[in-house]
Design a protein around this motif. Structure first.
Motif, PDB file in Angstrom:
ATOM      1  N   ASP A 118      21.250  -3.354  38.127  1.00 22.14           N
ATOM      2  CA  ASP A 118      21.501  -1.959  38.494  1.00 22.14           C
ATOM      3  C   ASP A 118      20.452  -1.503  39.507  1.00 22.14           C
ATOM      4  OD1 ASP A 118      21.839   0.768  38.694  1.00 22.14           O
ATOM      5  OD2 ASP A 118      21.982   1.129  36.540  1.00 22.14           O
ATOM      6  N   LYS A 119      20.841  -1.439  40.766  1.00 20.22           N
ATOM      7  CA  LYS A 119      19.876  -1.092  41.821  1.00 20.22           C
ATOM      8  C   LYS A 119      19.539   0.395  41.855  1.00 20.22           C
ATOM      9  CE  LYS A 119      19.194  -4.448  41.782  1.00 20.22           C
ATOM     10  NZ  LYS A 119      18.008  -5.256  41.474  1.00 20.22           N
ATOM     11  N   GLN A 120      20.318   1.223  41.146  1.00 20.26           N
ATOM     12  CA  GLN A 120      19.934   2.631  41.025  1.00 20.26           C
ATOM     13  C   GLN A 120      18.660   2.755  40.197  1.00 20.26           C
ATOM     14  OE1 GLN A 120      21.418   5.443  42.372  1.00 20.26           O
ATOM     15  NE2 GLN A 120      22.645   4.002  43.555  1.00 20.26           N
ATOM     16  N   GLN A 121      18.571   1.955  39.135  1.00 19.35           N
ATOM     17  CA  GLN A 121      17.401   2.016  38.259  1.00 19.35           C
ATOM     18  C   GLN A 121      16.289   1.064  38.690  1.00 19.35           C
ATOM     19  OE1 GLN A 121      17.744   2.603  33.981  1.00 19.35           O
ATOM     20  NE2 GLN A 121      19.937   2.191  34.138  1.00 19.35           N
ATOM     21  N   TYR A 122      16.673  -0.094  39.236  1.00 17.12           N
ATOM     22  CA  TYR A 122      15.680  -1.119  39.581  1.00 17.12           C
ATOM     23  C   TYR A 122      15.863  -1.561  41.038  1.00 17.12           C
ATOM     24  CZ  TYR A 122      16.079  -1.084  34.506  1.00 17.12           C
ATOM     25  OH  TYR A 122      16.146  -0.679  33.201  1.00 17.12           O
ATOM     26  N   PRO A 123      15.574  -0.651  41.960  1.00 22.40           N
ATOM     27  CA  PRO A 123      15.892  -0.920  43.376  1.00 22.40           C
ATOM     28  C   PRO A 123      15.079  -2.035  44.013  1.00 22.40           C
ATOM     29  CG  PRO A 123      14.594   1.087  43.163  1.00 22.40           C
ATOM     30  CD  PRO A 123      14.961   0.679  41.769  1.00 22.40           C
ATOM     31  N   THR A 124      13.923  -2.388  43.435  1.00 18.49           N
ATOM     32  CA  THR A 124      13.082  -3.421  44.061  1.00 18.49           C
ATOM     33  C   THR A 124      13.081  -4.720  43.270  1.00 18.49           C
ATOM     34  OG1 THR A 124      11.002  -2.813  42.937  1.00 18.49           O
ATOM     35  CG2 THR A 124      11.566  -1.583  44.938  1.00 18.49           C
ATOM     36  N   PHE A 125      14.006  -4.841  42.311  1.00 18.65           N
ATOM     37  CA  PHE A 125      14.035  -6.030  41.452  1.00 18.65           C
ATOM     38  C   PHE A 125      14.974  -7.100  41.991  1.00 18.65           C
ATOM     39  CE2 PHE A 125      15.663  -8.623  37.998  1.00 18.65           C
ATOM     40  CZ  PHE A 125      14.497  -9.023  37.362  1.00 18.65           C
ATOM     41  N   PHE A 126      14.466  -8.319  42.057  1.00 15.59           N
ATOM     42  CA  PHE A 126      15.252  -9.496  42.433  1.00 15.59           C
ATOM     43  C   PHE A 126      15.010 -10.566  41.370  1.00 15.59           C
ATOM     44  CE2 PHE A 126      14.069  -7.231  46.200  1.00 15.59           C
ATOM     45  CZ  PHE A 126      15.112  -7.363  47.111  1.00 15.59           C
ATOM     46  N   ARG A 127      15.821 -11.594  41.383  1.00 14.07           N
ATOM     47  CA  ARG A 127      15.553 -12.727  40.491  1.00 14.07           C
ATOM     48  C   ARG A 127      16.159 -13.995  41.070  1.00 14.07           C
ATOM     49  NH1 ARG A 127      18.554 -10.144  35.352  1.00 14.07           N
ATOM     50  NH2 ARG A 127      20.344  -9.248  36.409  1.00 14.07           N
ATOM     51  N   THR A 128      15.513 -15.100  40.742  1.00 19.15           N
ATOM     52  CA  THR A 128      16.016 -16.402  41.174  1.00 19.15           C
ATOM     53  C   THR A 128      16.838 -17.048  40.070  1.00 19.15           C
ATOM     54  OG1 THR A 128      13.841 -17.270  40.539  1.00 19.15           O
ATOM     55  CG2 THR A 128      14.244 -16.919  42.892  1.00 19.15           C
ATOM     56  N   VAL A 129      16.791 -16.488  38.857  1.00 18.22           N
ATOM     57  CA  VAL A 129      17.579 -16.979  37.730  1.00 18.22           C
ATOM     58  C   VAL A 129      18.836 -16.107  37.629  1.00 18.22           C
ATOM     59  CG1 VAL A 129      16.415 -15.476  36.056  1.00 18.22           C
ATOM     60  CG2 VAL A 129      17.454 -17.605  35.272  1.00 18.22           C
ATOM     61  N   PRO A 130      19.994 -16.696  37.308  1.00 14.85           N
ATOM     62  CA  PRO A 130      21.222 -15.886  37.226  1.00 14.85           C
ATOM     63  C   PRO A 130      21.175 -14.862  36.099  1.00 14.85           C
ATOM     64  CG  PRO A 130      21.765 -18.224  37.429  1.00 14.85           C
ATOM     65  CD  PRO A 130      20.290 -18.141  37.175  1.00 14.85           C
ATOM     66  N   SER A 131      21.897 -13.761  36.299  1.00 15.25           N
ATOM     67  CA  SER A 131      22.007 -12.707  35.294  1.00 15.25           C
ATOM     68  C   SER A 131      22.793 -13.195  34.075  1.00 15.25           C
ATOM     69  CB  SER A 131      22.728 -11.503  35.918  1.00 15.25           C
ATOM     70  OG  SER A 131      23.264 -10.659  34.926  1.00 15.25           O
ATOM     71  N   ASP A 132      22.484 -12.605  32.915  1.00 14.91           N
ATOM     72  CA  ASP A 132      23.239 -12.921  31.699  1.00 14.91           C
ATOM     73  C   ASP A 132      24.709 -12.543  31.813  1.00 14.91           C
ATOM     74  OD1 ASP A 132      21.286 -14.117  30.195  1.00 14.91           O
ATOM     75  OD2 ASP A 132      20.649 -12.281  29.187  1.00 14.91           O
ATOM     76  N   GLN A 133      25.016 -11.678  32.757  1.00 14.70           N
ATOM     77  CA  GLN A 133      26.417 -11.316  32.969  1.00 14.70           C
ATOM     78  C   GLN A 133      27.235 -12.567  33.246  1.00 14.70           C
ATOM     79  OE1 GLN A 133      27.908  -8.335  32.738  1.00 14.70           O
ATOM     80  NE2 GLN A 133      29.906  -9.220  33.246  1.00 14.70           N
ATOM     81  N   PHE A 134      26.685 -13.456  34.082  1.00 17.44           N
ATOM     82  CA  PHE A 134      27.385 -14.698  34.409  1.00 17.44           C
ATOM     83  C   PHE A 134      27.384 -15.652  33.212  1.00 17.44           C
ATOM     84  CE2 PHE A 134      25.711 -13.116  38.473  1.00 17.44           C
ATOM     85  CZ  PHE A 134      26.878 -13.081  39.224  1.00 17.44           C
ATOM     86  N   GLN A 135      26.261 -15.700  32.492  1.00 21.32           N
ATOM     87  CA  GLN A 135      26.155 -16.637  31.378  1.00 21.32           C
ATOM     88  C   GLN A 135      27.056 -16.229  30.215  1.00 21.32           C
ATOM     89  OE1 GLN A 135      22.776 -19.084  28.855  1.00 21.32           O
ATOM     90  NE2 GLN A 135      22.115 -17.414  30.151  1.00 21.32           N
TER      91      GLN A 135
END
Length: 439
Positions: A146-163
């Motif tokens: 959610d970029k509204q809440q976490y606009p500067t957050f990135f990750r190299t591991v996939p989100s749990d949404q995909f898992q």
């Protein structure tokens, strides 16, 4: 380590903090980590240092620029993670001198970490308003997209949404119709009494360890465990033999040339200079460095052979999350490079005196697209990578212990119905083997 530009790092090298009772008559002591060193998390932090040293020796990426680092242990604790986030945001000098002019921002240019989602959320809420980018290697909560809440957050591991989608498709793929899902406290007795043979455990490695330790007291009838990445690839959990046959998803196994030599290249003087490495060394070899040794205690004398040490720190046979750390460091370096370096003919010229702002790094991170050691790195609009998992299986080795075997993969970018590929036999619960056909 100092540098022209500094990168922050946050890892759960310990997993708990000392609980203090405050009487409010004196200033509270800073929170202190307790428990033993998590050797895997120590490897993550050392991999970050390895990546930075590799970049500093590169003639193509940030030539002439020296990256520094400031790495913190969050103890897996939100209060400590918040404290660390303020330190990384507030500047890198212990004191402020109003008479001196600043050549560049005092804050870090980016942060690698944290390992867990909850501390990562806390860190992101603090450093986000300062436009400091954060790249986590292991925080998988779908909420962080959610970029509204976490606009500067990135990750190299996939989100749990995909898992979560992948696990549901895995259950459907094998035709399982009666399964349990582990999400609650006090489930050990429920598992023992349940008629469900398959159990989906979508939980953290720490929570799963507690559950499996409880089950080990009185092991249940064999169950088919279906696991999420956080625990099913954790080498510390393979010791639970009653989970043989477990199947689940893992981050892609990778190779990082030179990392193993770097991890093993520890002299006693280097260990003595680091309280963390000292703690690890003393625990691993059951000895005390001379400055810590009491009369009669076994003294570390430098003959300890780390190459023979059986530890998650030295085990580089299954580099998965470690590569996510490595890629995160390189992503920040590429973003800095794209701001301060200009290409002249076939070479890059970089200005280490450039007044770089973390907001510029944040802007460039959204556009990075590169390959390192054959692994692609890029982020979508939510700061997420392309979801690719290996399908892994706990199989009994010739030595009679569980080992992690890759039996296929799941690629979320492929057309519907073609995401799974199973290319090896699976060992199921109770060690039975069956060749599975793809759907």
């Amino acid at each position: 380590m100092n540098g022209d530009y500094v990168v922050g790092g946050v890892f759960s090298i310990h997993f708990s903090i000392h609980t203090a009772i405050h009487n409010y008559t004196s200033k509270p002591e800073p929170p202190q980590c307790t428990g033993s060193v998590d050797a895997r998390e120590l490897r993550f932090s050392r991999a970050m240092i390895f990546a930075i040293e590799e970049i500093n020796n590169s003639t193509e990426l940030l030539p002439g620029i020296r990256l520094g680092y400031q790495i913190h242990d969050s103890c897996g604790s939100v209060p400590v993670a918040v404290h660390v986030a303020f330190q990384l945001s507030n500047g890198l000098e212990p004191a402020f001198h109003p008479g001196e002019s600043c050549s560049r921002s005092g804050m870090v240019m980016g942060v690698v970490g944290e390992s867990g989602s909850t501390p990562s959320i806390s860190i992101s809420r603090i450093i986000g308003p300062f436009n400091i980018p954060q790249i986590s290697h292991f925080a998988t909560c779908a909420c962080l997209s959610d970029k509204q809440q976490y606009p500067t957050f990135f990750r190299t591991v996939p989100s749990d949404q995909f898992q979560a989608v992948a696990l549901a498709k895995l259950v459907k793929h094998f035709g399982w119709t009666w399964i349990g899902a582990v999400r609650i406290k006090r489930v050990a007795d429920i598992i023992r009494s349940s008629t469900a043979v398959g159990i989906v455990a979508f939980t953290s490695g720490g929570d799963m360890k507690v559950l499996l330790e409880e089950l080990a007291r009185d092991p249940p009838l064999p169950r088919q465990w279906i696991g999420s990445e956080a625990w099913v690839t954790d080498p510390n959990l393979l010791r639970f033999g009653f989970c043989a046959g477990a199947i689940g998803f893992g981050i892609q196994k990778s190779v990082i040339p030179g990392l193993r030599d770097f991890l093993l290249d520890l002299s006693l003087s280097e260990v003595a200079a680091s309280p963390l490495l000292t703690e690890f060394w003393e625990d691993a070899f059951n000895c005390k460095l001379r400055k810590h040794a009491a009369v009669g205690e076994n003294v570390c004398d430098g003959t300890e052979d780390i190459k023979k040490l059986q530890s998650p720190y030295t085990d580089t046979s299954q580099l998965r999350i470690t590569n996510m750390v490595y890629k995160a460091v390189y992503a920040i370096a590429h973003a800095i490079h794209n701001v301060v370096c200009q290409k002249t003919n076939s070479t890059f010229q970089c200005d280490k005196h450039s007044k770089l702002d973390s907001k510029q790094v944040l802007h460039e991170l959204k556009k990075v697209n590169f390959s390192k050691n054959g692994y692609d790195v890029s982020f979508d609009a939510n700061g997420d990578p392309v979801a690719f998992y290996e399908l892994v299986n706990w199989q009994i080795s010739d030595k009679g212990v569980n080992e992690l075997v890759t039996v296929g993969y799941y690629d979320a970018s492929l057309p519907k119905g073609q995401e799974f590929r199973i290319n090896r036999n699976l060992s199921w619960v109770e060690g039975s083997e069956k060749v599975m056909k793809t759907a």
